[in-house]
Design a protein around this motif. Structure first.
Motif, short mmCIF file in Angstrom:
data_model
loop_
_atom_site.label_atom_id
_atom_site.label_comp_id
_atom_site.label_asym_id
_atom_site.label_seq_id
_atom_site.Cartn_x
_atom_site.Cartn_y
_atom_site.Cartn_z
N GLY A 87 14.33 -2.79 -15.40
CA GLY A 87 14.81 -3.66 -14.69
C GLY A 87 15.06 -3.59 -12.76
N ALA A 88 15.48 -2.63 -12.73
CA ALA A 88 15.40 -2.25 -11.35
C ALA A 88 13.91 -2.78 -10.32
CB ALA A 88 16.03 -1.23 -10.96
N ARG A 89 12.95 -2.10 -10.80
CA ARG A 89 11.43 -2.76 -11.19
C ARG A 89 11.15 -3.98 -10.82
NH1 ARG A 89 6.84 0.44 -8.84
NH2 ARG A 89 4.85 -1.05 -8.85
N ALA A 90 11.34 -4.95 -12.08
CA ALA A 90 11.37 -6.15 -11.58
C ALA A 90 12.21 -6.64 -11.02
CB ALA A 90 11.18 -6.49 -13.12
N ALA A 91 13.34 -6.47 -10.32
CA ALA A 91 14.17 -7.09 -9.45
C ALA A 91 13.47 -7.33 -8.01
CB ALA A 91 15.89 -7.05 -9.41
N VAL A 153 13.54 2.91 -6.10
CA VAL A 153 12.62 1.89 -6.82
C VAL A 153 12.39 1.16 -6.09
CG1 VAL A 153 12.51 -0.22 -8.34
CG2 VAL A 153 13.72 1.73 -9.01
N PRO A 154 12.74 0.20 -4.46
CA PRO A 154 12.02 -0.53 -4.03
C PRO A 154 11.01 0.75 -2.90
CG PRO A 154 15.02 -0.22 -3.50
CD PRO A 154 14.31 0.67 -4.80
N VAL A 155 11.17 1.34 -2.82
CA VAL A 155 9.90 2.47 -2.21
C VAL A 155 8.79 1.93 -3.03
CG1 VAL A 155 9.14 4.74 -1.75
CG2 VAL A 155 11.05 4.28 -0.74
N SER A 156 8.98 2.66 -4.26
CA SER A 156 7.75 2.64 -5.31
C SER A 156 7.88 0.87 -5.34
CB SER A 156 8.30 2.76 -6.71
OG SER A 156 9.08 1.62 -6.97
N VAL A 157 7.71 0.35 -4.86
CA VAL A 157 7.73 -1.10 -4.74
C VAL A 157 6.32 -1.50 -3.18
CG1 VAL A 157 8.08 -3.79 -5.19
CG2 VAL A 157 8.78 -2.16 -6.04
N ASN A 158 7.05 -1.14 -2.37
CA ASN A 158 7.15 -1.14 -1.20
C ASN A 158 5.44 -0.46 -0.77
OD1 ASN A 158 8.71 -4.04 0.22
ND2 ASN A 158 9.39 -2.68 -1.46
N GLU A 159 5.65 0.54 -0.38
CA GLU A 159 5.07 2.00 -0.34
C GLU A 159 4.11 2.37 -1.42
OE1 GLU A 159 6.92 4.41 2.19
OE2 GLU A 159 8.45 3.03 2.82
N PRO A 160 2.53 2.61 -0.90
CA PRO A 160 1.85 3.65 -2.21
C PRO A 160 2.19 4.88 -2.00
CG PRO A 160 0.40 2.55 0.11
CD PRO A 160 2.13 2.44 0.30
N VAL A 161 3.03 5.26 -2.87
CA VAL A 161 3.05 6.70 -3.01
C VAL A 161 3.35 7.31 -4.47
CG1 VAL A 161 3.89 6.99 -0.52
CG2 VAL A 161 5.98 6.32 -2.87
N PRO A 225 26.80 -8.19 -18.55
CA PRO A 225 27.61 -9.10 -16.79
C PRO A 225 26.94 -7.38 -16.52
CG PRO A 225 29.12 -7.70 -18.49
CD PRO A 225 27.79 -8.80 -19.39
N ALA A 226 26.02 -6.21 -16.81
CA ALA A 226 25.16 -5.25 -16.03
C ALA A 226 23.67 -5.40 -15.58
CB ALA A 226 25.73 -4.04 -17.77
N LEU A 227 23.72 -6.40 -16.12
CA LEU A 227 22.28 -6.92 -16.08
C LEU A 227 22.47 -7.12 -15.30
CD1 LEU A 227 21.15 -7.23 -19.92
CD2 LEU A 227 19.56 -5.49 -18.11
N LEU A 228 23.02 -9.04 -14.83
CA LEU A 228 23.36 -9.77 -13.65
C LEU A 228 23.66 -8.31 -12.77
CD1 LEU A 228 23.92 -12.62 -12.63
CD2 LEU A 228 25.90 -12.64 -12.99
N LEU A 229 24.36 -8.20 -12.60
CA LEU A 229 24.81 -6.70 -11.59
C LEU A 229 23.58 -5.88 -10.96
CD1 LEU A 229 28.49 -5.76 -12.20
CD2 LEU A 229 28.08 -7.16 -10.53
N MET A 230 23.43 -5.08 -12.38
CA MET A 230 22.05 -4.56 -11.45
C MET A 230 20.78 -5.35 -11.13
SD MET A 230 18.15 -4.71 -12.87
CE MET A 230 18.40 -5.04 -13.92
N VAL A 231 20.37 -6.58 -11.74
CA VAL A 231 19.88 -7.99 -10.43
C VAL A 231 20.33 -7.84 -9.52
CG1 VAL A 231 19.12 -10.10 -10.43
CG2 VAL A 231 18.98 -8.96 -12.69
N LEU A 232 21.63 -8.30 -9.51
CA LEU A 232 22.41 -8.78 -7.71
C LEU A 232 21.88 -7.02 -6.89
CD1 LEU A 232 24.86 -10.69 -8.64
CD2 LEU A 232 22.52 -11.51 -8.08
#
Length: 260
Positions: A87-91, A153-161, A225-232
């Motif tokens: 879910g974090a990867r998708a967000a 996760v943000p690193v995995s999305v934005n950088e080719p590592v 609520p956990a899913l909403l918090l995870m997205v935010l």
């Protein structure tokens, strides 16, 4: 095109979420269904072979063999953390597309989550075990550990590592932005703990002690609520990741951003 670094973090999170709330909800829903299914399956495995009315965790633990204890620990870690990471990867992917002023369709998001699954399984253990050990001592150490992995996760999305390069990159970025990461993690943990406490004091009293459906419901209720918090939270982590990159090398980051 990148987001202006000046707007307050919370208002920027709200703005980005409102722009593509449907995509965020649907992708989080995929992770949520998977999460509830995995946790219920592991819980039923743990309860197997015990009387239906036997729910005491201490007695359950003592009744297990060593192999079952090992499977229970690692099964729960994987069941709890893998869906969260997906879910974090998708967000983070949706937020990154927004910051780049790009469109990212739901089928592409689902495919990206599927491709990320092997990495998520590894990260579930690498992150889940230290968080579990920290949380078993005191509440705050577990949050500190979780915050220290927040940019993976943000690193995995934005950088080719690769998997472990992303972990190293995460640690190289967090030093200047750790306060913001911890604040988001702490607020999420407080809200989820409050939801669980309310569930225990209210709905749990109305549910049967045994059965698959009541067990699934007990896990599903905090998941909303956990899913909403995870997205935010992961919208925030993505914004903080970009802020960390600006702090790391302002000139190089500005040049890269102007070309995107």
């Amino acid at each position: 095109m990148t987001a202006n670094p000046d707007p307050p973090l919370l208002s920027e999170i709200a703005r980005l979420f409102a722009q593509r709330a449907g995509q965020y909800y649907l992708s989080a829903g995929i992770a949520g269904v998977l999460g509830v299914t995995m946790v219920v399956a592991v819980s039923l495995y743990i309860l197997s072979g015990n009387p239906p009315d036997q729910q005491d965790p201490v007695l359950l633990w003592k009744s297990m063999g060593e192999g079952q204890k090992f499977a229970a620990i690692f099964g729960l870690i994987l069941a709890l953390w893998t869906p969260v990471l997906l879910g974090a990867r998708a967000a983070c992917r949706i937020t990154t597309a927004q910051l780049a002023n790009q469109e990212f369709a739901l089928p592409a998001i689902a495919l990206d989550m599927l491709r990320f699954l092997p990495s998520a399984l590894v990260y579930a253990l690498v992150i889940g075990l230290p968080v579990l050990m920290g949380s078993s001592c005191l509440f705050i150490p577990g949050l500190l550990v979780a915050s220290s992995f927040a940019l993976v996760v943000p690193v995995s999305v934005n950088e080719p590592v690769g998997i472990f390069s992303a972990l190293r990159r995460n640690f190289s970025l967090i030093s200047k932005v750790f306060g913001g990461l911890f604040l988001i993690t702490f607020l999420c943990a407080v809200v989820i703990a409050a939801v669980i406490a309310l569930r225990i004091m209210s709905i749990d009293r109305l549910l049967p002690a045994a059965g698959t459906a009541p067990l699934a419901l007990r896990y599903a209720i905090p998941y909303v609520p956990a899913l909403l918090l995870m997205v935010l939270a992961n919208i925030g982590f993505t914004l903080i990741y970009h802020a960390a990159r600006r702090l790391e090398n302002p000139m190089a980051y500005s040049a890269t951003a102007s070309q995107s």
